[in-house]
Write an enzyme that holds these catalytic residues in place. Sequence first.
Site, PDB file in Angstrom:
ATOM      1  N   LEU A 515      -0.502  20.539  36.438  1.00  0.00           N
ATOM      2  CA  LEU A 515      -0.294  19.120  36.717  1.00  0.00           C
ATOM      3  C   LEU A 515      -0.437  18.308  35.448  1.00  0.00           C
ATOM      4  CD1 LEU A 515      -2.473  18.706  39.915  1.00  0.00           C
ATOM      5  CD2 LEU A 515      -0.009  18.424  39.793  1.00  0.00           C
ATOM      6  N   GLY A 516      -1.257  18.813  34.553  1.00  0.00           N
ATOM      7  CA  GLY A 516      -1.500  18.077  33.330  1.00  0.00           C
ATOM      8  C   GLY A 516      -2.616  18.731  32.555  1.00  0.00           C
ATOM      9  N   GLY A 518      -6.246  18.234  31.153  1.00  0.00           N
ATOM     10  CA  GLY A 518      -7.432  17.392  31.246  1.00  0.00           C
ATOM     11  C   GLY A 518      -8.200  17.411  29.960  1.00  0.00           C
ATOM     12  N   GLY A 519      -9.292  16.704  29.954  1.00  0.00           N
ATOM     13  CA  GLY A 519     -10.105  16.597  28.754  1.00  0.00           C
ATOM     14  C   GLY A 519     -10.601  17.940  28.287  1.00  0.00           C
ATOM     15  N   GLY A 521      -9.318  21.115  29.558  1.00  0.00           N
ATOM     16  CA  GLY A 521      -8.494  22.245  29.975  1.00  0.00           C
ATOM     17  C   GLY A 521      -7.410  21.814  30.930  1.00  0.00           C
ATOM     18  N   VAL A 523      -5.067  21.322  34.331  1.00  0.00           N
ATOM     19  CA  VAL A 523      -5.294  21.044  35.744  1.00  0.00           C
ATOM     20  C   VAL A 523      -4.103  21.612  36.521  1.00  0.00           C
ATOM     21  CG1 VAL A 523      -5.641  19.261  37.476  1.00  0.00           C
ATOM     22  CG2 VAL A 523      -6.504  18.919  35.174  1.00  0.00           C
ATOM     23  N   LYS A 537      -9.246  22.204  38.289  1.00  0.00           N
ATOM     24  CA  LYS A 537      -9.483  21.823  36.898  1.00  0.00           C
ATOM     25  C   LYS A 537     -10.139  23.025  36.225  1.00  0.00           C
ATOM     26  CE  LYS A 537     -11.973  17.901  34.851  1.00  0.00           C
ATOM     27  NZ  LYS A 537     -12.535  16.617  35.308  1.00  0.00           N
ATOM     28  N   ASP A 634     -16.476   6.031  32.191  1.00  0.00           N
ATOM     29  CA  ASP A 634     -15.105   6.261  31.725  1.00  0.00           C
ATOM     30  C   ASP A 634     -14.090   5.806  32.771  1.00  0.00           C
ATOM     31  OD1 ASP A 634     -13.173   6.921  29.924  1.00  0.00           O
ATOM     32  OD2 ASP A 634     -13.264   9.085  30.269  1.00  0.00           O
TER      33      ASP A 634
END
Length: 841
Positions: A515-516, A518-519, A521, A523, A537, A634
């Site tokens: 999906l994308g 992440g900070g 690793g 997802v 994740k 955040d």
Amino acid sequence: MSDQWLPLLLLLLSLLSAFTAPSTAGDSITAPETLSDGGGTLVSLNELYELGFFNPNNSNNNNRYLGIWYHKIPVQTVVWVANRAHPILDRTGVLNFTENGTLVLLNQTGTIFWSSSSATNTSTPVARLLDSGNLVLMDGAGDANVFAWQSFDHPTDTHMPGMKFGWDFRTGLNRYLTSWKSASDPSPGDYTIMFDLRGVPQVLTRDISVVTYRSGPWNGIRWNGVPAQTSNNSIYNYTYVSNNNEIYYMYLLSSDAEVTRLFLDPSGVLDRPVWVESAQSWTSFLSGPSDKCDPYSLCGPYGICDMDTIPICNCLKGFSPKSPRDWYLREAKGGCVRNTKLGCEEGGDGFMKLSDVKVPESSNATVDATMGLDECAKKCLMNCSCTAYATSNISSGIGCLNWFGELIDSRTYPNGGQDLYVRLAASDLDKGGHTKKKTSVGVIVVATVVPGILLLSVVGYCLKRRRWWARKLVRRGGTIEYFREIRSATETELPLFDLETVRNATNNFSTSNVLGEGGYGPVYWGKLEEGQDVAVKRLAKTSIQGAEEFKNEIMLIAKVQHRNLVRLLGCCIEGDERMLIYEYMPNKSLDTFIFDFTKSASMDWQKRNDIIMGIARGLLYLHQDSRLRIIHRDLKASNILLDKELKPKISDFGLARIFGGDQDEAKTKRVVGTYGYMSPEYAMDGVFSVKSDVFSFGVLVLEILSGRRNRGFYQSEPDSNLLRNAWRLWKEGRGLELLDTSIGHVYPVIEVMRCLQVGLLCVQEQAEDRPTMSWVVMMLGSEAVTLPQPKQPAFSTGKGVPEADQSSGLHEESRSVNEVTMTILQNPELTSHRLRGFSAY
Ligand SMILES: *[C@@H]1O[C@H](CO)[C@@H](O)[C@H](O)[C@H]1NC(C)=O
Ligand SMILES: *[C@@H]1O[C@H](CO)[C@@H](O)[C@H](O)[C@H]1NC(C)=O
Ligand SMILES: *[C@@H]1O[C@H](CO)[C@@H](O)[C@H](O)[C@H]1NC(C)=O
Ligand SMILES: *[C@@H]1O[C@H](CO)[C@@H](O)[C@H](O)[C@H]1NC(C)=O
Ligand SMILES: *[C@@H]1O[C@H](CO)[C@@H](O)[C@H](O)[C@H]1NC(C)=O
Ligand SMILES: *[C@@H]1O[C@H](CO)[C@@H](O)[C@H](O)[C@H]1NC(C)=O
Ligand SMILES: *[C@@H]1O[C@H](CO)[C@@H](O)[C@H](O)[C@H]1NC(C)=O
Ligand SMILES: *[C@@H]1O[C@H](CO)[C@@H](O)[C@H](O)[C@H]1NC(C)=O
Ligand SMILES: *[C@@H]1O[C@H](CO)[C@@H](O)[C@H](O)[C@H]1NC(C)=O
Ligand SMILES: *[C@@H]1O[C@H](CO)[C@@H](O)[C@H](O)[C@H]1NC(C)=O
């Protein structure tokens, strides 16, 4: 006057009489009298009740119904309706008699809308509204106490004083209530409430066929499930009759001065309001379901609901959750399973006593009205399928209830319940102590590893799970400490997924499932075997920073549950794999909507407002309403996920911090967060508090309103500083010009301005000037609250952190990068930053 005028005159006269102000015709009509719409009403002799035609208040139609309401109570309160399913569409309805003495409701063309189901068979029928509000049909020449038909035998949604609620076995009559469809529509709704005669009788509320609420059996004094019920309450008293001829519950008013009724409202709640004369309104006296533990079978078989525990569902002692994962997710309906099978042989089992409980669903229970409690226990032990017993009459202590099969819908009460004895295997009884469902991993490790793994001849999923755990732990001794830490930090059991499951769900971590990034690793999107969509994740194996955040996220999010926070379904820790499994959010993150030219068009004002409200509630929960005080640190558009209905959920707790009860702010050397959302005191001095989250929230609000990203504070284009821009427009009274053009031209101006003002209040320079989230929620939610004038926002003058940081090499990578979360170390040598492309999960 010539004869031809006579008919006209008569017609005129009859018209006149029909249009004179509605007059009352006493309490009865006798054939050939009729009662027509607009032609008056019947009023009972005591003037308590009135029968006539009405249209429900607030209905947007002209449907006419024949009904009974309170004569003196100014708030329209209808207690009975004749033609509830067949409204007359105009005012031509007439209540009349047929030749055989049936009461019928028809219109001028003779369409029948309702009729009494039985007839008097005489030519002198009378319909009378009695003092009790009972409309009766009888023979005017016969016995005044013999009714051919009565409305009390055909209640609609209201159980009135003196009415028998229940069964007459001789005639097969079952008097029960059916809710209105809505407050302005008397047609039969989905909810019914009636006596259930299976096993030991109780009263059940159903939504069509699904049971939603249960009164519990009669315990000799009151309904077992209505501990607040008392007969000496000065308003009404009640009786319960159960014999071979009939079973019913009835109540009577103590005096006509205090009026109460019992009715099933359109949402399925049985309510007993009392008319309060001084307030001119109905006030609820008792209702059911009345709290979170009341919904039927909330905690499933062998579960017990307790309002004083978190979560409210618990397993009975000697039982464990059937599906720990579901229980963790507060979906307890699956219930619990026995830890140890019943022995059934002599002396093999015993009973655990529970006090002050609502006894379980009694449709499979039996009653012996003459048996004492000791005998009752023996009787239960003698039958292997008997699972519990209790007394059937708490006032005499005589009478024996035995349950067979699963125990459903039990709960505890602070007081007023009764004792229940639950059958357990002797070995489960011996352990003593209060029921504790939380067994720490440490205990399991010792208990399973030391005496040997063979001990685990287990029942059910839960223990299998634990056995698996134990094996894993034994194999990878080195990580026990780590697990333990996570485990003990999460009070509720965080469900564990095994690697195989996650692998299968994500198509072996296929790149097409990504999906994308992440900070820490990638997802993945995945689909569990049960069909549920999840987001996985996965922590990059090399990320040390990630490992920290991973742990932090587990510890934190496992403790919070709110509809505006993303739900962690579980984790996977196997080998050096570390994964978090979340509910999948099909609409990705907020930034993909509001900053996207095409998608933002689907975000009208209402949606944006709902999203702002949702985020505010989620943040309020974190700051104040959860058991912990959590600073998110955040908050940004890419960390707000949208579910399929575009409801916002705050995600990414990797940077969040828990605050102690009296702690207001903390200081960190490692400033982490995202430019554009960081409050000045945090960005510059590393001081963070709830107010730094409020600042981020304010930036978010302005972004949602404007559809523009706040691009830090040091860009050359003046308009890129959203705060400065918003402030300028606000000062010049042109606040609406900030609005995203894709909102369109139709929106509630006052609401929008209010939202803008709240946004500006949140981004004020001084933390103490910014409102708390509870204040924010109040300001957004109520037009009655007066808002203070905002002061100039932080970073809007051009001075601030960023210039300084540019020199140390900190800058946003480029505008094409979605989002940047930065780590600024106060020590310049260690300054670092990392990029987050897609950090939604
Ligand atoms: C309901 O309707 C009646 C009759 O039209 C009216 O007198 C009454 O004020 C209305 N409102 C309420 C709340 O009952
Ligand atoms: C009432 O019913 C009788 C017959 O039972 C009929 O003759 C009479 O016209 C009816 N009255 C009205 C007002 O409909
Ligand atoms: C009587 O009711 C029927 C059915 O709703 C309707 O068709 C008819 O027009 C009504 N007659 C009058 C006079 O309103
Ligand atoms: C009474 O008469 C009506 C028609 O006028 C008929 O429909 C009904 O069945 C009769 N009821 C009895 C009990 O005879
Ligand atoms: C009227 O007649 C019907 C059918 O003949 C009968 O079932 C009913 O019991 C009678 N009603 C009364 C009150 O006698
Ligand atoms: C009802 O009576 C009981 C004792 O019989 C008493 O404890 C209770 O306070 C009374 N309740 C009310 C509302 O009077
Ligand atoms: C209940 O109250 C009514 C009067 O309102 C009275 O007649 C009746 O005897 C009372 N019943 C009991 C069981 O107290
Ligand atoms: C009652 O027993 C029947 C048959 O054993 C079972 O199917 C049903 O689920 C039981 N109901 C409850 C509420 O336990
Ligand atoms: C146990 O009780 C159930 C339910 O009452 C009954 O059907 C069954 O026959 C009983 N078994 C024995 C052995 O008495
Ligand atoms: C319960 O016991 C009381 C005596 O304490 C008795 O008056 C009452 O009738 C009993 N109720 C039932 C339902 O057996």
